[in-house]
Write a protein that holds these residues in place. Structure first.
Motif, PDB file in Angstrom:
ATOM      1  N   LYS A   2       0.860  -1.188   0.000  1.00 34.98           N
ATOM      2  CA  LYS A   2       0.000   0.000   0.000  1.00 34.98           C
ATOM      3  C   LYS A   2       0.897   1.239   0.000  1.00 34.98           C
ATOM      4  CE  LYS A   2      -2.280   1.379   3.705  1.00 34.98           C
ATOM      5  NZ  LYS A   2      -3.191   1.320   4.828  1.00 34.98           N
ATOM      6  N   VAL A   3       0.698   2.083  -1.005  1.00 29.16           N
ATOM      7  CA  VAL A   3       1.514   3.289  -1.150  1.00 29.16           C
ATOM      8  C   VAL A   3       0.664   4.508  -0.816  1.00 29.16           C
ATOM      9  CG1 VAL A   3       2.971   4.654  -2.678  1.00 29.16           C
ATOM     10  CG2 VAL A   3       2.844   2.165  -2.982  1.00 29.16           C
ATOM     11  N   SER A  74      -0.786  11.157  10.337  1.00 32.13           N
ATOM     12  CA  SER A  74       0.392  10.413  10.827  1.00 32.13           C
ATOM     13  C   SER A  74       0.115   8.911  10.871  1.00 32.13           C
ATOM     14  CB  SER A  74       0.783  10.881  12.227  1.00 32.13           C
ATOM     15  OG  SER A  74       1.194  12.208  12.210  1.00 32.13           O
ATOM     16  N   ASP A  75      -1.064   8.561  11.348  1.00 29.28           N
ATOM     17  CA  ASP A  75      -1.414   7.137  11.447  1.00 29.28           C
ATOM     18  C   ASP A  75      -1.467   6.501  10.060  1.00 29.28           C
ATOM     19  OD1 ASP A  75      -1.557   7.390  14.166  1.00 29.28           O
ATOM     20  OD2 ASP A  75      -3.747   7.429  14.272  1.00 29.28           O
ATOM     21  N   ARG A  76      -1.928   7.267   9.078  1.00 27.67           N
ATOM     22  CA  ARG A  76      -1.987   6.722   7.709  1.00 27.67           C
ATOM     23  C   ARG A  76      -0.593   6.599   7.107  1.00 27.67           C
ATOM     24  NH1 ARG A  76      -6.948   9.805   4.938  1.00 27.67           N
ATOM     25  NH2 ARG A  76      -6.434   8.486   3.163  1.00 27.67           N
ATOM     26  N   VAL A  77       0.294   7.491   7.450  1.00 29.02           N
ATOM     27  CA  VAL A  77       1.697   7.349   7.022  1.00 29.02           C
ATOM     28  C   VAL A  77       2.287   6.084   7.642  1.00 29.02           C
ATOM     29  CG1 VAL A  77       4.018   8.350   7.174  1.00 29.02           C
ATOM     30  CG2 VAL A  77       2.049   9.841   6.686  1.00 29.02           C
ATOM     31  N   ALA A  78       2.002   5.885   8.918  1.00 31.36           N
ATOM     32  CA  ALA A  78       2.564   4.730   9.633  1.00 31.36           C
ATOM     33  C   ALA A  78       2.078   3.414   9.049  1.00 31.36           C
ATOM     34  CB  ALA A  78       2.201   4.819  11.117  1.00 31.36           C
ATOM     35  N   ALA A  80       1.265   2.807   5.924  1.00 32.44           N
ATOM     36  CA  ALA A  80       1.634   2.592   4.513  1.00 32.44           C
ATOM     37  C   ALA A  80       2.943   1.803   4.428  1.00 32.44           C
ATOM     38  CB  ALA A  80       1.803   3.933   3.807  1.00 32.44           C
ATOM     39  N   ASP A  81       3.084   1.051   3.340  1.00 34.91           N
ATOM     40  CA  ASP A  81       4.341   0.317   3.110  1.00 34.91           C
ATOM     41  C   ASP A  81       5.390   1.211   2.457  1.00 34.91           C
ATOM     42  OD1 ASP A  81       3.308  -2.298   3.930  1.00 34.91           O
ATOM     43  OD2 ASP A  81       2.017  -2.084   2.173  1.00 34.91           O
ATOM     44  N   ALA A  82       4.923   2.197   1.704  1.00 35.09           N
ATOM     45  CA  ALA A  82       5.816   3.135   1.018  1.00 35.09           C
ATOM     46  C   ALA A  82       5.065   4.457   0.884  1.00 35.09           C
ATOM     47  CB  ALA A  82       6.214   2.606  -0.349  1.00 35.09           C
ATOM     48  N   VAL A  83       5.828   5.530   0.717  1.00 33.58           N
ATOM     49  CA  VAL A  83       5.221   6.866   0.687  1.00 33.58           C
ATOM     50  C   VAL A  83       5.782   7.644  -0.501  1.00 33.58           C
ATOM     51  CG1 VAL A  83       4.987   9.053   1.960  1.00 33.58           C
ATOM     52  CG2 VAL A  83       4.958   6.869   3.211  1.00 33.58           C
ATOM     53  N   VAL A  84       4.906   8.430  -1.138  1.00 37.53           N
ATOM     54  CA  VAL A  84       5.343   9.415  -2.134  1.00 37.53           C
ATOM     55  C   VAL A  84       5.037  10.790  -1.558  1.00 37.53           C
ATOM     56  CG1 VAL A  84       5.100  10.279  -4.484  1.00 37.53           C
ATOM     57  CG2 VAL A  84       4.777   7.826  -4.033  1.00 37.53           C
TER      58      VAL A  84
END
Ligand SMILES: Cc1cc2nc3c(=O)[nH]c(=O)nc-3n(C[C@H](O)[C@H](O)[C@H](O)COP(=O)(O)O)c2cc1C
Length: 186
Positions: A2-3, A74-78, A80-84
């Motif tokens: 999930k990105v 922040s919780d959604r960043v945490a 995720a498997d990868a971030v753009v």
């Protein structure tokens, strides 16, 4: 996989959005899932700089003022498997919406114990005006990654004159990210 696409772009059309559309497409082509957070949909305030420079965020890893949407994002960043990280270039920096979030997130999640540590992050800056400021904008996000231990997957800078050949690059980078390609030192 999930990105999370974390966007500082307030506009729904234009150069930055056209690059973001390619990123979404690249992730989809990799067979991965994406979700996008447009920080302009939130009212995330700048860091309050509690105490004498550090608030309770240093020990609790939680912002005392997180109810403005900061904790939710922040919780959604945490998770995720990868971030753009994608942003228009404003004043040679990220959009202020993204900057406010990154400043506070860094304080809560700095170092090797943070939730971004070891996680791949793709950095994308879109300079639709003079085209100046791409480097300093990417450098600002680069520094955020270093402080949080995120692994910089790649950096993409786009302007009006390079968009025709940089959009496919952004798409390919997002596809490689979402395919689970490993880069950098975890
Ligand atoms: C406050 C502000 C500062 C900007 N600073 C820069 C800049 O330093 N360099 C640049 O090339 N464009 C700059 N721009 C233009 C934006 O990068 C962007 O192209 C513009 O907001 C239009 O968005 P779009 O290109 O996604 O359609 C600035 C825009 C704003 C609103």
């Amino acid at each position: 996989m999930k990105v999370l696409i974390l966007s500082g772009n307030p506009k729904k059309t234009g150069l930055c959005e056209s690059v973001t559309a390619e990123i979404r497409q690249g992730i989809t082509e990799a067979g991965a899932k994406w979700e996008e957070i447009r920080l302009s949909d939130y009212g995330i305030e700048r860091c309050h700089v509690c105490g004498e420079g550090w608030g309770t965020c240093r020990s609790t890893h939680v912002c005392a003022f997180g109810e403005d949407g900061f904790t939710e994002v922040s919780d959604r960043v945490a998770s995720a498997d990868a971030v753009v990280l994608v942003t228009p270039v404003y004043w040679g920096e990220t959009a202020e919406t993204l900057k406010s979030f990154l400043d506070r997130f860094r304080r809560c999640q700095f170092g090797s114990e943070g939730v971004l540590s070891g996680k791949p992050v793709l950095l994308v800056a879109s300079a639709g005006g003079t085209g100046n400021g791409v480097l300093t904008c990417l450098e600002q996000m680069d520094r955020f990654c270093r402080h949080t231990g995120a692994v910089i997957f790649d950096l993409v800078g786009v302007n009006r004159w390079s968009a025709d050949y940089k959009r496919p690059l952004a798409r390919a980078a997002a596809e490689a990210l979402a395919s689970g390609r490993k880069t950098g030192t975890p």
